[in-house]
Scaffold this active site. Sequence first.
Site, PDB file in Angstrom:
ATOM      1  N   LYS A  94       0.847  -1.187   0.000  1.00 22.85           N
ATOM      2  CA  LYS A  94       0.000   0.000   0.000  1.00 22.85           C
ATOM      3  C   LYS A  94       0.877   1.229   0.000  1.00 22.85           C
ATOM      4  CE  LYS A  94      -4.523   0.843   0.264  1.00 22.85           C
ATOM      5  NZ  LYS A  94      -5.589   0.076  -0.378  1.00 22.85           N
ATOM      6  N   VAL A 196     -17.642   4.061  -3.981  1.00 25.52           N
ATOM      7  CA  VAL A 196     -18.121   2.728  -3.600  1.00 25.52           C
ATOM      8  C   VAL A 196     -19.425   2.817  -2.822  1.00 25.52           C
ATOM      9  CG1 VAL A 196     -17.602   0.652  -2.266  1.00 25.52           C
ATOM     10  CG2 VAL A 196     -15.808   1.738  -3.616  1.00 25.52           C
TER      11      VAL A 196
END
Length: 358
Positions: A94, A196
């Site tokens: 990440k 989302v």
Amino acid sequence: MNAPVIGRKLQSVENGMFDHPEFRGHEQVVFGHDRASGLFTIIAVHDTRLGPALGGCRMWAYASSAEALTDALRLSRGMTYKNALAGLDLGGGKAVIIGDARSAKTPELLAAFGAQVDRLGGTYITAEDVGISAPDMEIVATRTDHVRGTRATGLGDPSPYTALGVFCGIRAALRHRFGSDSLEGRRVCVKGLGHVGMDLAGQLHRAGARLVLADIHKPTLEDAAARFGAEVVAADAAHAADVDVFAPCALGAGLNDETIPQIRAGIVAGAANNQLAEERHDEALRERGILYAPDYAINAGGVISIALATPGGDDALVRSKVEAIDETLTRIFERAERLSLPTQQVADTLAEERLAAA
């Protein structure tokens, strides 16, 4: 926060890396800075036993560099487990960029980030995340080939697939808890109406759910409430809404000592990463009889889409794999119930079994 101060803070947290409470055998943690663009980034590679580390880049106005490091370490480890559990031949990593995405993000900064990724030679593959969009990734891709989620690498924006996976996961949780996966008349609270969360709210609305919505951005919240005929609650009270399902789709650590005793939903199933403030909170949810869908299991649709998509291809394979999140969660729920274990612990075990086999 000016550049020299950030630089000193980054140096101090780097020196204490191996003592950091979120350091869990990470293979590589890189602190990057570009003077011209003002970029400050941390790239954490957790595990590459299954393949190169794939994980998105998050841009956020962290209160400190130490907070940014904590996020990078936690998120990268979560990606290792997410990719393993999704059956992908990819490791976990990440990246975070320190800065307000609304005011500090520039094409020069994104290009500089791409150059930082490229220096890792493919050990880390980046993609979009909170604060970073699909168009932003197109700029990053001008400086590195180690990027996914662009037009050249497949299906573009992965958020619709993340939302689809969460929708499927909610239905799996309903089926396990109530014996039916029907959403007709079920009350669902969605906290966080980004790409989302908004997509998920739309799917839930079309399936007949009665929505309760929360978001810190008032215009977005009002628009969604009007579109879906939804109730509205304050973001800091969303977890306590009187609903069947609480779907956290904003930032992590929202399930903690303060919020868990206040949850009224029987199911927690949402798209946010790192929803548990601490690992012990999975047991706290179990003790309260709340069925928890482990975040990295239910929100894997996005990473599946960027891992399996091919340029110019259709998304039939991707959608099939994303819809299989239903089966993965069902397996987790059933094993957890059989062994009287929290669902996160069971998900961790399944992921670790695949990593050990590698």
